[in-house]
Scaffold this motif. Sequence first.
Motif, mmCIF file in Angstrom:
data_model
loop_
_atom_site.group_PDB
_atom_site.id
_atom_site.type_symbol
_atom_site.label_atom_id
_atom_site.label_comp_id
_atom_site.label_asym_id
_atom_site.label_seq_id
_atom_site.Cartn_x
_atom_site.Cartn_y
_atom_site.Cartn_z
ATOM 1 N N ALA A 189 52.821 23.064 40.833
ATOM 2 C CA ALA A 189 51.517 23.432 41.397
ATOM 3 C C ALA A 189 50.426 22.537 40.825
ATOM 4 O O ALA A 189 49.484 22.155 41.540
ATOM 5 C CB ALA A 189 51.207 24.897 41.090
ATOM 6 N N GLY A 190 50.551 22.173 39.542
ATOM 7 C CA GLY A 190 49.582 21.270 38.934
ATOM 8 C C GLY A 190 49.625 19.885 39.536
ATOM 9 O O GLY A 190 48.598 19.204 39.610
ATOM 10 N N CYS A 191 50.811 19.457 39.987
ATOM 11 C CA CYS A 191 50.926 18.151 40.659
ATOM 12 C C CYS A 191 50.319 18.192 42.049
ATOM 13 O O CYS A 191 49.752 17.205 42.528
ATOM 14 C CB CYS A 191 52.395 17.747 40.742
ATOM 15 S SG CYS A 191 53.069 17.199 39.174
ATOM 16 N N LEU A 192 50.447 19.343 42.710
ATOM 17 C CA LEU A 192 49.858 19.486 44.040
ATOM 18 C C LEU A 192 48.332 19.512 43.966
ATOM 19 O O LEU A 192 47.647 19.091 44.903
ATOM 20 C CB LEU A 192 50.378 20.768 44.705
ATOM 21 C CG LEU A 192 51.885 20.830 45.003
ATOM 22 C CD1 LEU A 192 52.259 22.190 45.567
ATOM 23 C CD2 LEU A 192 52.300 19.706 45.956
ATOM 24 N N ASN A 193 47.820 20.029 42.829
ATOM 25 C CA ASN A 193 46.373 20.107 42.610
ATOM 26 C C ASN A 193 46.055 19.559 41.215
ATOM 27 O O ASN A 193 45.852 20.331 40.274
ATOM 28 C CB ASN A 193 45.878 21.561 42.723
ATOM 29 C CG ASN A 193 46.077 22.140 44.104
ATOM 30 O OD1 ASN A 193 45.251 21.942 45.000
ATOM 31 N ND2 ASN A 193 47.176 22.855 44.281
ATOM 32 N N PRO A 194 46.020 18.240 41.075
ATOM 33 C CA PRO A 194 45.820 17.625 39.762
ATOM 34 C C PRO A 194 44.544 18.088 39.057
ATOM 35 O O PRO A 194 44.516 18.208 37.832
ATOM 36 C CB PRO A 194 45.760 16.125 40.081
ATOM 37 C CG PRO A 194 46.500 15.992 41.361
ATOM 38 C CD PRO A 194 46.209 17.242 42.128
ATOM 39 N N GLU A 195 43.497 18.379 39.828
ATOM 40 C CA GLU A 195 42.231 18.797 39.206
ATOM 41 C C GLU A 195 42.318 20.201 38.616
ATOM 42 O O GLU A 195 41.482 20.594 37.809
ATOM 43 C CB GLU A 195 41.088 18.729 40.239
ATOM 44 C CG GLU A 195 41.152 19.769 41.366
ATOM 45 C CD GLU A 195 42.146 19.399 42.462
ATOM 46 O OE1 GLU A 195 42.268 20.171 43.431
ATOM 47 O OE2 GLU A 195 42.790 18.341 42.346
ATOM 48 N N LEU A 196 43.344 20.942 39.009
ATOM 49 C CA LEU A 196 43.520 22.315 38.496
ATOM 50 C C LEU A 196 44.821 22.467 37.701
ATOM 51 O O LEU A 196 45.288 23.582 37.513
ATOM 52 C CB LEU A 196 43.525 23.313 39.662
ATOM 53 C CG LEU A 196 42.227 23.435 40.471
ATOM 54 C CD1 LEU A 196 42.449 24.326 41.684
ATOM 55 C CD2 LEU A 196 41.101 23.991 39.609
ATOM 56 N N ARG A 197 45.402 21.344 37.243
ATOM 57 C CA ARG A 197 46.723 21.434 36.623
ATOM 58 C C ARG A 197 46.720 22.225 35.318
ATOM 59 O O ARG A 197 47.717 22.857 34.975
ATOM 60 C CB ARG A 197 47.323 20.048 36.412
ATOM 61 C CG ARG A 197 46.596 19.116 35.482
ATOM 62 C CD ARG A 197 47.375 17.804 35.401
ATOM 63 N NE ARG A 197 46.792 16.837 34.503
ATOM 64 C CZ ARG A 197 45.875 15.956 34.834
ATOM 65 N NH1 ARG A 197 45.401 15.937 36.073
ATOM 66 N NH2 ARG A 197 45.404 15.082 33.957
ATOM 67 N N ILE A 209 50.827 29.877 43.086
ATOM 68 C CA ILE A 209 50.122 29.560 41.844
ATOM 69 C C ILE A 209 48.914 28.668 42.133
ATOM 70 O O ILE A 209 47.821 28.851 41.576
ATOM 71 C CB ILE A 209 51.069 28.870 40.845
ATOM 72 C CG1 ILE A 209 52.129 29.860 40.362
ATOM 73 C CG2 ILE A 209 50.299 28.314 39.640
ATOM 74 C CD1 ILE A 209 53.227 29.232 39.520
ATOM 75 N N SER A 210 49.114 27.702 43.033
ATOM 76 C CA SER A 210 48.018 26.820 43.421
ATOM 77 C C SER A 210 46.880 27.605 44.056
ATOM 78 O O SER A 210 45.687 27.364 43.768
ATOM 79 C CB SER A 210 48.555 25.762 44.389
ATOM 80 O OG SER A 210 47.509 24.922 44.833
ATOM 81 N N PHE A 211 47.232 28.551 44.912
ATOM 82 C CA PHE A 211 46.211 29.387 45.567
ATOM 83 C C PHE A 211 45.443 30.240 44.548
ATOM 84 O O PHE A 211 44.215 30.343 44.612
ATOM 85 C CB PHE A 211 46.894 30.293 46.600
ATOM 86 C CG PHE A 211 45.965 31.290 47.236
ATOM 87 C CD1 PHE A 211 45.061 30.900 48.219
ATOM 88 C CD2 PHE A 211 45.985 32.627 46.825
ATOM 89 C CE1 PHE A 211 44.188 31.822 48.795
ATOM 90 C CE2 PHE A 211 45.114 33.550 47.397
ATOM 91 C CZ PHE A 211 44.225 33.153 48.378
ATOM 92 N N ILE A 212 46.189 30.836 43.600
ATOM 93 C CA ILE A 212 45.556 31.655 42.563
ATOM 94 C C ILE A 212 44.624 30.809 41.707
ATOM 95 O O ILE A 212 43.511 31.218 41.354
ATOM 96 C CB ILE A 212 46.608 32.342 41.685
ATOM 97 C CG1 ILE A 212 47.422 33.337 42.522
ATOM 98 C CG2 ILE A 212 45.960 33.061 40.508
ATOM 99 C CD1 ILE A 212 48.602 33.959 41.769
ATOM 100 N N ALA A 213 45.075 29.581 41.363
ATOM 101 C CA ALA A 213 44.270 28.694 40.540
ATOM 102 C C ALA A 213 42.959 28.340 41.244
ATOM 103 O O ALA A 213 41.908 28.200 40.597
ATOM 104 C CB ALA A 213 45.047 27.423 40.214
ATOM 105 N N LYS A 214 42.991 28.185 42.570
ATOM 106 C CA LYS A 214 41.767 27.883 43.321
ATOM 107 C C LYS A 214 40.858 29.102 43.436
ATOM 108 O O LYS A 214 39.629 28.953 43.518
ATOM 109 C CB LYS A 214 42.134 27.402 44.738
ATOM 110 C CG LYS A 214 42.835 26.061 44.772
ATOM 111 C CD LYS A 214 43.217 25.701 46.211
ATOM 112 C CE LYS A 214 43.957 24.380 46.279
ATOM 113 N NZ LYS A 214 44.376 24.043 47.661
ATOM 114 N N THR A 215 41.490 30.289 43.407
ATOM 115 C CA THR A 215 40.717 31.521 43.640
ATOM 116 C C THR A 215 39.992 31.991 42.384
ATOM 117 O O THR A 215 38.821 32.419 42.449
ATOM 118 C CB THR A 215 41.652 32.635 44.136
ATOM 119 O OG1 THR A 215 42.324 32.185 45.314
ATOM 120 C CG2 THR A 215 40.854 33.900 44.437
#
Length: 267
Positions: free
Chosen positions: A180-188, A260-266
């Motif tokens: 998930a961190g690779c999909l969203n490097p700014e939120l890794r 996980i990526s969605f939660i990290a953005k939320t």
Amino acid sequence: MSTQVIIVLILTVIISIISTLAYSVRIVAVRTGRIAVSFAVFNIFALISRTANSVQAPLLAKTIENTIKTGNPQSLLSTFRWILLSTTLATIIGSALMPTFIKIFVKAVESFSINRSIPKLLLHGFSKSGILQFKNSVTRPKKENLSHLKFLKIMPKKIILLNTLAFSISTVGVLASLYAGCLNPELRTTCSTLSAVINGLSTILMVIFIDPYISILTDDVIKGECTQLQFDRCIIFIVGGLIVGTILAQILLVPAAQIISFIAKTI
């Protein structure tokens, strides 16, 4: 394949074998009647297996950074699938080694009850007589053990399902957060932190549902309300759930990373 990934694969195999063999201690507890001593040994193994997955993150850090630089997360996905496959193979190997280690643990528990010292027990294990005992304890798995799987109706379906789900979550948790961190490097960093929450959920399922059920079943065997054979079948189903859980982790890897990526953005 990088050196870091190879190290992770080797550690994953070792950890998964230990995690599987830990359940043979439950059988030893019933056979020897040394419940407290046997469960103390089991708790050591369980602690190692349930927390050791966290070593994957620092060892894979360089691989992840390189993947982010190249902007190709799919290459990392194949690496993670190899790690999950090694977990499945190691769990199968661990289940095949259980008859041998049951004999070894029986002798270890009896020895510890006499010497009451872990250092003495470890020294004996590496001594000439300890190595000889290990060779004499080597046992091939019996086909009859697999035949016990047909007695599915004796096991609560909820326990089987929760055990499989809990182990699949603990297996995929760290890897999914890294992906998930690779999909969203700014939120890794946020994604990586969420792995502790996911593994915590797995631990809660184990502590609330699985471990108490096995403990109660152990007491039933001691009191004569459950046979040794029924208890052995229970452990076979639990270990079978571990194997299925690692396979399920392959399916959950990408969806879990997306969640996980969605939660990290939320948050």
